[in-house]
Design an enzyme around this catalytic site. Structure first.
Site, PDB file in Angstrom:
ATOM      1  N   GLY A 155       0.809  -1.314   0.023  1.00  0.00           N
ATOM      2  CA  GLY A 155      -0.219  -0.091   0.184  1.00  0.00           C
ATOM      3  C   GLY A 155       0.875   1.212  -0.003  1.00  0.00           C
ATOM      4  N   LEU A 156       0.144   2.278   0.006  1.00  0.00           N
ATOM      5  CA  LEU A 156       0.819   3.588  -0.289  1.00  0.00           C
ATOM      6  C   LEU A 156       1.622   3.966   1.057  1.00  0.00           C
ATOM      7  CD1 LEU A 156      -1.777   5.744  -2.075  1.00  0.00           C
ATOM      8  CD2 LEU A 156       0.470   5.060  -3.100  1.00  0.00           C
ATOM      9  N   SER A 157       2.549   4.914   0.785  1.00  0.00           N
ATOM     10  CA  SER A 157       3.029   5.314   2.236  1.00  0.00           C
ATOM     11  C   SER A 157       2.140   5.991   3.193  1.00  0.00           C
ATOM     12  CB  SER A 157       4.414   6.389   1.722  1.00  0.00           C
ATOM     13  OG  SER A 157       4.819   7.040   2.886  1.00  0.00           O
ATOM     14  N   GLY A 158       1.818   5.625   4.370  1.00  0.00           N
ATOM     15  CA  GLY A 158       0.833   6.452   5.126  1.00  0.00           C
ATOM     16  C   GLY A 158      -0.371   5.489   5.060  1.00  0.00           C
ATOM     17  N   SER A 159      -0.475   4.394   4.383  1.00  0.00           N
ATOM     18  CA  SER A 159      -1.609   3.518   4.278  1.00  0.00           C
ATOM     19  C   SER A 159      -1.934   2.780   5.575  1.00  0.00           C
ATOM     20  CB  SER A 159      -1.668   2.771   2.982  1.00  0.00           C
ATOM     21  OG  SER A 159      -0.338   1.742   3.067  1.00  0.00           O
ATOM     22  N   GLY A 160      -0.966   2.484   6.346  1.00  0.00           N
ATOM     23  CA  GLY A 160      -0.863   1.814   7.680  1.00  0.00           C
ATOM     24  C   GLY A 160      -0.423   0.570   7.814  1.00  0.00           C
ATOM     25  N   LYS A 161       0.333   0.155   6.751  1.00  0.00           N
ATOM     26  CA  LYS A 161       1.135  -0.995   6.649  1.00  0.00           C
ATOM     27  C   LYS A 161       2.107  -1.329   8.142  1.00  0.00           C
ATOM     28  CE  LYS A 161       3.932   0.339   3.163  1.00  0.00           C
ATOM     29  NZ  LYS A 161       3.407   1.673   3.000  1.00  0.00           N
ATOM     30  N   SER A 162       2.907  -0.464   8.438  1.00  0.00           N
ATOM     31  CA  SER A 162       3.706  -0.563   9.730  1.00  0.00           C
ATOM     32  C   SER A 162       2.848  -0.812  10.889  1.00  0.00           C
ATOM     33  CB  SER A 162       4.599   0.424  10.010  1.00  0.00           C
ATOM     34  OG  SER A 162       5.385   0.741   8.816  1.00  0.00           O
ATOM     35  N   SER A 229       6.049  -1.712  -2.026  1.00  0.00           N
ATOM     36  CA  SER A 229       6.149  -2.634  -3.266  1.00  0.00           C
ATOM     37  C   SER A 229       5.106  -2.365  -4.188  1.00  0.00           C
ATOM     38  CB  SER A 229       5.955  -4.180  -2.629  1.00  0.00           C
ATOM     39  OG  SER A 229       4.656  -4.255  -1.852  1.00  0.00           O
TER      40      SER A 229
HETATM   41  N1  LIG Z   1      10.629   8.367  -2.950  1.00  0.00           N
HETATM   42  C1  LIG Z   1      10.019   7.697  -2.038  1.00  0.00           C
HETATM   43  N2  LIG Z   1       8.916   6.847  -2.354  1.00  0.00           N
HETATM   44  C2  LIG Z   1       8.141   6.086  -1.357  1.00  0.00           C
HETATM   45  N3  LIG Z   1       8.845   6.132  -0.153  1.00  0.00           N
HETATM   46  C3  LIG Z   1       9.843   6.685   0.367  1.00  0.00           C
HETATM   47  C4  LIG Z   1      10.355   7.723  -0.511  1.00  0.00           C
HETATM   48  N4  LIG Z   1      11.502   8.276   0.061  1.00  0.00           N
HETATM   49  C5  LIG Z   1      11.551   7.744   1.272  1.00  0.00           C
HETATM   50  N5  LIG Z   1      10.463   6.946   1.375  1.00  0.00           N
HETATM   51  C6  LIG Z   1      10.111   6.203   2.670  1.00  0.00           C
HETATM   52  O1  LIG Z   1      10.675   4.909   2.389  1.00  0.00           O
HETATM   53  C7  LIG Z   1       9.620   3.896   2.824  1.00  0.00           C
HETATM   54  C8  LIG Z   1       9.411   3.055   1.712  1.00  0.00           C
HETATM   55  O2  LIG Z   1      10.143   1.955   1.714  1.00  0.00           O
HETATM   56  P1  LIG Z   1       9.953   0.730   0.774  1.00  0.00           P
HETATM   57  O3  LIG Z   1      11.169  -0.013   1.028  1.00  0.00           O
HETATM   58  O4  LIG Z   1       8.797   0.174   1.305  1.00  0.00           O
HETATM   59  O5  LIG Z   1       9.622   1.001  -0.626  1.00  0.00           O
HETATM   60  S1  LIG Z   1       9.559   0.476  -1.832  1.00  0.00           S
HETATM   61  O6  LIG Z   1       8.823  -0.886  -1.727  1.00  0.00           O
HETATM   62  O7  LIG Z   1      10.931  -0.206  -2.308  1.00  0.00           O
HETATM   63  O8  LIG Z   1       8.868   1.123  -3.052  1.00  0.00           O
HETATM   64  C9  LIG Z   1       8.496   4.756   3.119  1.00  0.00           C
HETATM   65  O9  LIG Z   1       7.781   4.245   4.222  1.00  0.00           O
HETATM   66  P2  LIG Z   1       6.312   4.111   4.450  1.00  0.00           P
HETATM   67  O10 LIG Z   1       5.580   5.439   4.889  1.00  0.00           O
HETATM   68  O11 LIG Z   1       6.298   3.286   5.812  1.00  0.00           O
HETATM   69  O12 LIG Z   1       5.922   3.441   3.465  1.00  0.00           O
HETATM   70  C10 LIG Z   1       8.888   6.234   3.326  1.00  0.00           C
HETATM   71  O13 LIG Z   1       9.080   6.487   4.691  1.00  0.00           O
HETATM   72  N1  LIG Z   2      -6.302   1.599  10.721  1.00  0.00           N
HETATM   73  C1  LIG Z   2      -5.930   2.838  10.749  1.00  0.00           C
HETATM   74  N2  LIG Z   2      -6.971   3.689  10.883  1.00  0.00           N
HETATM   75  C2  LIG Z   2      -6.538   5.135  11.201  1.00  0.00           C
HETATM   76  N3  LIG Z   2      -5.293   5.709  11.361  1.00  0.00           N
HETATM   77  C3  LIG Z   2      -4.156   4.795  11.008  1.00  0.00           C
HETATM   78  C4  LIG Z   2      -4.492   3.155  10.711  1.00  0.00           C
HETATM   79  N4  LIG Z   2      -3.697   2.576  10.415  1.00  0.00           N
HETATM   80  C5  LIG Z   2      -2.346   3.536  10.616  1.00  0.00           C
HETATM   81  N5  LIG Z   2      -3.010   4.511  10.857  1.00  0.00           N
HETATM   82  C6  LIG Z   2      -2.037   5.926  10.912  1.00  0.00           C
HETATM   83  O1  LIG Z   2      -1.796   6.135   9.696  1.00  0.00           O
HETATM   84  C7  LIG Z   2      -0.442   6.663   9.622  1.00  0.00           C
HETATM   85  C8  LIG Z   2       0.293   5.984   9.006  1.00  0.00           C
HETATM   86  O2  LIG Z   2       0.491   4.672   9.397  1.00  0.00           O
HETATM   87  P1  LIG Z   2       1.820   3.600   8.998  1.00  0.00           P
HETATM   88  O3  LIG Z   2       1.409   2.389   9.806  1.00  0.00           O
HETATM   89  O4  LIG Z   2       3.126   4.321   9.533  1.00  0.00           O
HETATM   90  O5  LIG Z   2       1.780   3.442   7.423  1.00  0.00           O
HETATM   91  P2  LIG Z   2       2.653   3.205   6.400  1.00  0.00           P
HETATM   92  O6  LIG Z   2       3.449   2.153   7.039  1.00  0.00           O
HETATM   93  O7  LIG Z   2       2.037   2.461   5.378  1.00  0.00           O
HETATM   94  O8  LIG Z   2       3.397   4.368   5.889  1.00  0.00           O
HETATM   95  C9  LIG Z   2       0.024   6.672  10.926  1.00  0.00           C
HETATM   96  O9  LIG Z   2      -0.185   8.058  11.725  1.00  0.00           O
HETATM   97  C10 LIG Z   2      -0.966   5.751  11.824  1.00  0.00           C
HETATM   98  O10 LIG Z   2      -1.186   6.139  13.132  1.00  0.00           O
END
Ligand SMILES: Nc1ncnc2c1ncn2[C@@H]1O[C@H](COP(=O)(O)OS(=O)(=O)O)[C@@H](OP(=O)(O)O)[C@H]1O
Ligand SMILES: Nc1ncnc2c1ncn2[C@@H]1O[C@H](COP(=O)(O)OP(=O)(O)O)[C@@H](O)[C@H]1O
Length: 326
Positions: A155-162, A229
């Site tokens: 999922g997108l960055s910020g979607s809640g994966k971690s 991914s």
């Molecule tokens: N350009 C760019 N695009 C996307 N994300 C970025 C980028 N630069 C840094 N970050 C940070 O790196 C985290 C994503 O790393 P990933 O290894 O999951 O990315 S990927 O699967 O190889 O696309 C991602 O973490 P998550 O927010 O947890 O998804 C970001 O914090």
């Molecule tokens: N199920 C959920 N409902 C509401 N907020 C969520 C949920 N899961 C995660 N969040 C919030 O969304 C933000 C991003 O979550 P995070 O797990 O860091 O996403 P990712 O790993 O995809 O970047 C965090 O502030 C987290 O508290």
């Protein structure tokens, strides 16, 4: 595919697991003088029904003559096939387990197998030999009372994966299940520190983590990966590394505007300002899974499903598919 009689040049060895002699040919495997096999320089047999390693110089393959190859009923291995090979008419046949896709080709009277040809070249690694372990995945699973698998969160960055990865591992741990989380951010601190966010580096990032996840699953663990991914072909390649069913793709389907509004690390803001290039969803694509095991849409009425509720959905899937028992 390599064929006995015309192997690729660097290939000079074969490994047969669970090798045993034909009862009619010899009462005890130990009595078999493998070193006498025509053209083979050295051979070792560990025990009576274990592992046979044959090594020989160029050309020894020509002396091996397969007599039969058929599916193995009692091997206890999904990949197992049983085959017999003879060095020539004067030498007793050996029954051997070949670990993976070997096949007897009736038409060309040849035995073809990548495992017959175990010393191989893979990428830049040359003359490498696969070594089997006496303790198998099923033994480890028995010990752990679970089945090894990979839960692939995308999922997108910020979607809640971690967040989901943490909730899942906590909940499974509380049930006595062994898990390990591979988080993209974390792995990029070490193993993948040499990789950027260019498309080819993202692919390599996914490939490496897919391989690591495969090892964890083989160890019997429930491996949870938490990576954007973004490209379908890379996820598909990781799926292809694992036995059918063991790759469980979970799409956290949260729209870009929601992720951007959350922006917990301020990265979307920087990307919109052009200070981060190739940011997923902004100036780099995210390809949603076309078909995956689980889709988690966060919207529930006017609110969001909690991370715990989402974890329960995934756990119910694992339960139903039998991954939480040996
Ligand atoms: N350009 C760019 N695009 C996307 N994300 C970025 C980028 N630069 C840094 N970050 C940070 O790196 C985290 C994503 O790393 P990933 O290894 O999951 O990315 S990927 O699967 O190889 O696309 C991602 O973490 P998550 O927010 O947890 O998804 C970001 O914090
Ligand atoms: N199920 C959920 N409902 C509401 N907020 C969520 C949920 N899961 C995660 N969040 C919030 O969304 C933000 C991003 O979550 P995070 O797990 O860091 O996403 P990712 O790993 O995809 O970047 C965090 O502030 C987290 O508290």
């Amino acid at each position: 595919m390599s064929v006995v009689g015309s192997p690729p040049p660097p290939c000079r060895s074969a490994v047969f697991c669970n090798a045993e002699c034909e009862p009619s040919a010899s009462p005890a495997a130990e009595n078999l003088r493998f070193s006498m096999l025509c053209g083979i320089n050295a051979a070792r047999l560990y025990g009576s029904r274990k592992r046979l390693v044959l090594r020989g110089g160029r050309g020894w393959w020509n002396s091996l003559k397969p007599v039969k190859a058929k599916d193995d009923d009692d091997a206890g291995s999904n990949h197992g096939r049983k085959c017999s090979v003879m060095s020539n008419e004067n030498v007793k046949p050996i029954k051997a387990m070949v670990d993976s896709d070997s096949s007897w080709n009736e038409n060309s009277s040849s035995f073809s197998s990548k495992n017959l040809c175990e010393v191989s070249n893979v990428g830049n690694s040359t003359n490498i030999l696969w070594h089997d372990s006496p303790i198998k995945k099923r033994d480890r699973q028995q010990l752990l009372q679970q089945k090894g698998c990979v839960i692939w969160l995308t999922g997108l960055s910020g979607s809640g994966k971690s967040t989901l990865a943490c909730a899942l591992s906590r909940s499974l741990h509380a049930r006595g299940k062994l898990t390990y989380v591979l988080d993209g951010d974390n792995v990029r601190h070490g193993l993948n520190r040499d990789l950027s966010f260019r498309a080819e580096d993202r692919s390599e990032n996914i490939r490496r983590i897919g391989e690591v996840a495969k090892l964890f699953a083989d160890a019997g663990l429930i491996c949870i990966t938490s990576l954007i991914s973004p490209y379908q072909k890379d996820r598909d390649a990781c799926r292809a590394l694992l036995p059918e069913g063991d790759f469980i793709e979970v799409f956290i389907d949260v729209p870009l505007h929601v992720c951007e509004a959350r922006d917990p690390k301020g990265l979307y803001k920087l990307a919109r300002a052009g200070k981060i290039k190739d940011f997923t969803g902004i100036d780099d694509p995210y390809e949603p899974p076309s078909s995956c095991e689980i889709v988690l849409q966060q919207q529930q009425g006017n609110g969001f499903k909690s991370p715990c509720d989402m974890a329960e959905i995934v756990i119910a899937y694992l339960e139903e598919k039998g991954y939480l028992r040996a």
